[in-house]
Write a protein that holds these residues in place. Structure first.
Motif, PDB file in Angstrom:
ATOM      1  N   UNK B  32       0.854  -1.196   0.000  1.00 29.50           N
ATOM      2  CA  UNK B  32       0.000   0.000   0.000  1.00 29.50           C
ATOM      3  C   UNK B  32       0.893   1.251   0.000  1.00 29.50           C
ATOM      4  N   UNK B  33       0.302   2.383  -0.340  1.00 29.83           N
ATOM      5  CA  UNK B  33       1.061   3.643  -0.377  1.00 29.83           C
ATOM      6  C   UNK B  33       1.616   3.979   1.010  1.00 29.83           C
ATOM      7  N   UNK B  34       0.833   3.607   2.038  1.00 31.44           N
ATOM      8  CA  UNK B  34       1.253   3.847   3.423  1.00 31.44           C
ATOM      9  C   UNK B  34       2.638   3.244   3.701  1.00 31.44           C
ATOM     10  N   UNK B  35       2.884   2.064   3.150  1.00 31.58           N
ATOM     11  CA  UNK B  35       4.155   1.379   3.377  1.00 31.58           C
ATOM     12  C   UNK B  35       5.305   2.129   2.690  1.00 31.58           C
ATOM     13  N   UNK B  37       5.319   5.340   2.130  1.00 32.97           N
ATOM     14  CA  UNK B  37       5.482   6.543   2.959  1.00 32.97           C
ATOM     15  C   UNK B  37       6.360   6.218   4.166  1.00 32.97           C
TER      16      UNK B  37
END
Lengths: 148, 72
Positions: B32-35, B37
């Motif tokens: 995911x994008x969170x990872x 980031x």
């Protein structure tokens, strides 16, 4: 703020609201009769079962509403899967949550040993369930913001 | 929470690869994008498998994307 962070905050607020509102609704219905009558046991049994059911349904509804609002406000789609970071944070949240529930469970059993009234045991048990739920959300929020 | 000892050049490499977005890199390596980031902020040390996938996404050897300790 990313999707996971926002979701943890929403989950935390909804857990507090659901528990608070449900407790306020159930408090006046505490049976007037004998302290350890059948009605009292029935009351605590239904308190826990209905709270569990209400929590699950409310969390599902709030989660759907959150996803809709998230899509509208950010024009982003929510992640469809949990990757390695999500799984690691989930495990840490579960560990902390479980640890606190076990502490609460042991305290509840301890209250029986020291001859506390039965409602003390139920209150400790229910509160530890609530605190463990909140701890899970706080742990997730902490690790998503500060890292693993 | 202390910073991880495994650092990376992901942010710079993204810009050197046609200003690839975090989401594009996340889709490429299957996270995911969170990872992404968290990796760029130095808040997360990836698994070996993910580190290799990211290196492959940039077509670079692992040590040109990740480093251990202070790289300044």
């Amino acid at each position: 703020m990313t999707y996971q962070e926002k979701k943890s905050i929403v989950s935390l607020i909804s857990a507090i609201l659901i528990f608070g509102m449900y407790s306020l609704y159930m408090y006046p219905q505490y049976p007037k009769g004998g302290v350890e009558s059948i009605e009292t046991f029935r009351y605590w049994g239904s308190f826990v079962l209905i709270l569990t059911l209400v929590s699950i349904i409310a969390h599902i509804i709030i989660s759907i509403m959150f996803n809709i609002v998230f899509r509208i406000t950010t024009n982003e789609k929510e992640p469809k899967f949990a990757d390695e970071l999500d799984k690691l944070i989930e495990l840490k949240a579960f560990r902390n949550s479980f640890f606190l529930f076990i502490i609460g469970f042991l305290l509840a059993m301890g209250s029986l040993i020291i001859y506390q009234p039965l409602h003390v045991m139920f209150i400790i048990l229910i509160l530890s369930g609530f605190i463990s739920d909140v701890t899970g959300s706080v742990t997730k929020l902490y690790h998503y913001r500060r890292g693993v | 929470m202390g910073k991880n000892l495994v650092g990376n050049h992901i942010r710079r490499l993204r810009f050197n690869h046609d200003e690839m977005t975090q989401q594009q890199l996340a889709d490429k390596v299957g996270v995911t994008r969170q990872t992404i980031v968290a990796l760029e902020k130095g808040n997360y040390s990836p698994s070996l498998e993910l580190a290799f996938r990211i290196a492959h996404a940039f077509d670079l050897p692992l040590e040109e994307v990740f480093f251990y300790g202070d790289n300044t």
